[in-house]
Design a protein around this motif. Structure first.
Motif, PDB file in Angstrom:
ATOM      1  N   LYS A 255       0.826  -1.207   0.000  1.00 38.40           N
ATOM      2  CA  LYS A 255       0.000   0.000   0.000  1.00 38.40           C
ATOM      3  C   LYS A 255       0.861   1.258   0.000  1.00 38.40           C
ATOM      4  O   LYS A 255       0.576   2.254   0.691  1.00 38.40           O
ATOM      5  N   SER A 256       1.948   1.220  -0.757  1.00 43.02           N
ATOM      6  CA  SER A 256       2.854   2.368  -0.850  1.00 43.02           C
ATOM      7  C   SER A 256       3.499   2.377  -2.224  1.00 43.02           C
ATOM      8  O   SER A 256       3.269   1.482  -3.048  1.00 43.02           O
ATOM      9  N   TRP A 257       4.331   3.388  -2.446  1.00 39.80           N
ATOM     10  CA  TRP A 257       5.043   3.480  -3.728  1.00 39.80           C
ATOM     11  C   TRP A 257       5.986   2.294  -3.930  1.00 39.80           C
ATOM     12  O   TRP A 257       6.372   1.994  -5.067  1.00 39.80           O
ATOM     13  N   ARG A 405      -1.205   4.800  -8.488  1.00 40.81           N
ATOM     14  CA  ARG A 405       0.228   5.123  -8.520  1.00 40.81           C
ATOM     15  C   ARG A 405       0.821   4.859  -9.906  1.00 40.81           C
ATOM     16  O   ARG A 405       1.681   5.602 -10.376  1.00 40.81           O
TER      17      ARG A 405
END
Length: 510
Positions: A255-257, A405
């Protein structure tokens, strides 16, 4: 191709077997008509911007007001918008994945309205540049969220057409700007529609499921994909597929870059998404979109009235090409269309470069007129690959957990390439301080490199649901695990329907 698993997907098969056209479905018809003012207009802002800069350079009053800009000064007037976009991009997933697609569109639209007002009342070049930075800051918020929402709301059968029409709307804005030439305030018109109407659209069911709002998501699928039938087998099968696939995605997501580089499959997605952004702005289109007056002047067409009329004609032709491509997109494979597009662009640029060289060095009027033809010839090729296909391909390339993203990365590289091109092109095309017509040779070489990379890297994404494509590059084990889990959930829910008196009794009934 690594990790592409061929499965008999129930949801895809059911969608393709549905013989009732969308316009005969009350709720789906409403959804599609609302998509146009709420989301399709987003790319009109991009089109308006490219042509307002292109068109005003043909107007003596504008050039006098800004002191006859050339070279780098002309470049920053044009490139302020993509620079603003690059600044704003890192924050997009925070809003898009936490507040939802609709709120992200709202935020971007409000920012663009503020920027457009400042641009319309700009008193000097500095104010004009700052205003364009603000418009650019807001634009990708709306683009990333809007393109995702279209793909996630559309019935699977029409998804590719709708996501292709999203980018085709660019030309409606560009035609308007080419015709009116100067009123910058018109640039906020699409954003005003988005602010007024965006909450008349439902939220993405995939976003709702990711936030454990399952009942809301199922209700949306039943209303728009099942035409309000509580026992709709398709809506419940689609819900089961989305729920199961997102659960598997989230299990493997940070759940991040970091998700973009966490696996070999995701790194390949990241590379392709980045290259799509670069190719969409460095395939020769920015030369035509922003500096048409310069390239026409190179071969002897210096009359501003002729240039303005030619420009409007080129934008109308682009709209025809983009819409036609969007409407036939389901008939062809994505990879095939990209390869046709890039070789078409290469052919156009090589022929145009040769004719430009002959026209400049020999003064040939015939060669100069052929340049006009090759610029128009370029439009269908570019629109096949880098207009109609762009968001269709990106929505399919990136799974839900990293879609925002992934498209943000595409936007970053696209806007960075646009910034680079809008600054470099006027310098390179200048016959006195640059290399004039020979600058087109640079694009011929680069487009050939693009063709090689597309041939080597691009996957085939057509003929699958978004949930199938979530495991496009993954190992067979994870892809089959997802398929089995989906079928198990569908079977379980069908049994529940049967117990409550529904019509479906087994998985085969689906």
């Amino acid at each position: 191709m690594v990790g592409v698993v061929d499965t008999d997907n129930i949801v895809h098969r059911m969608a393709m077997d549905d013989k009732v056209p969308w316009y005969q479905k009350k709720h789906l018809r409403y959804l599609y008509f609302m998509l146009f003012p709420c989301l399709m207009g987003i790319e009109m802002t991009s089109g308006f911007d490219s042509q307002i800069i292109n068109a005003v350079q043909l107007v003596p009053a504008w050039t006098n007001y800004f002191g006859h800009p050339t070279g780098g000064y002309k470049g920053i007037l044009a490139s302020a918008l993509p620079l603003g976009a690059c600044i704003g991009l890192p924050f997009i997933p925070l809003i898009n994945d936490n507040l939802g697609r609709r709120w992200c569109v709202m935020v971007g639209s409000v920012i663009m309205i503020i920027g457009s007002i400042l641009q319309g009342f700009a008193q000097n070049a500095a104010m004009y540049i700052v205003a364009r930075l603000i418009v650019g800051f807001g634009l990708p918020y709306a683009i990333v969220a809007g393109s995702s929402l279209i793909g996630e709301l559309a019935y699977p059968k029409e998804r590719a057409v709708l996501t292709s029409l999203f980018n085709a709307a660019y030309f409606i804005g560009s035609i308007t700007a080419a015709g009116v030439t100067t009123p910058s305030l018109l640039q906020m018109s699409p954003s005003l529609l988005q602010v007024a109407l965006i909450f008349f659209l439902p939220e993405s069911p995939r976003f709702l499921i990711s936030k454990d709002r399952h009942e809301e998501a199922l209700a949306i699928l039943i209303k728009y994909h099942g035409e309000g039938d509580e026992n709709s087998e398709f809506a419940r099968a689609e819900y089961a597929e989305i729920k199961t696939t997102i659960a598997i995605e989230m299990e493997h997501s940070k759940k991040s870059w970091l998700d973009l580089v966490s696996t070999a499959a995701n790194r390949r997605r990241l590379l392709i998404g980045s290259l799509v952004g670069i190719f969409s702005q460095l395939s020769g289109n920015v030369v035509i979109s922003y500096y048409l007056g310069d390239i026409l002047a190179l071969v002897g067409f210096t009359d501003p009235q002729f240039a303005a009329k030619y420009n409007i004609g080129n934008q109308v032709w682009g709209l025809v090409c983009a819409v036609f491509t969007a409407l036939i997109i389901r008939r062809f494979r994505r990879r095939t269309m990209y390869l046709v597009a890039i070789f078409w662009c290469l052919t156009a640029y090589v022929a145009w470069t040769i004719c430009a060289g002959v026209a400049v060095t020999t003064g040939s009027d015939v060669a100069a007129k052929f340049c006009l033809f090759w610029i128009y010839f370029y439009q269908p090729g570019y629109n096949i690959g880098f207009n109609a296909l762009t968001y269709t391909f990106l929505v399919e390339l990136f799974p839900y957990a990293m879609r925002a993203r992934g498209i943000t990365v595409f936007q970053f590289f696209g806007k960075a390439a646009q910034f680079f091109g809008t600054n470099v092109n006027p310098v390179g095309l200048d016959p006195d301080t640059g290399i004039g017509w020979k600058f087109l040779i640079v694009y011929c070489c680069w487009i050939a490199v693009e063709a090689a990379l597309i041939w080597w890297l691009w996957p085939e994404t057509s003929g699958r649901t978004l949930e199938e494509l979530a495991f496009l590059f993954e190992d067979d084990e994870r892809a089959h695990k997802a398929t089995e889990a989906v079928e198990k959930v569908i079977h379980h829910e069908d049994m529940e329907i049967s117990e409550k008196g529904g019509t479906a009794t087994t998985k085969e009934a689906v």
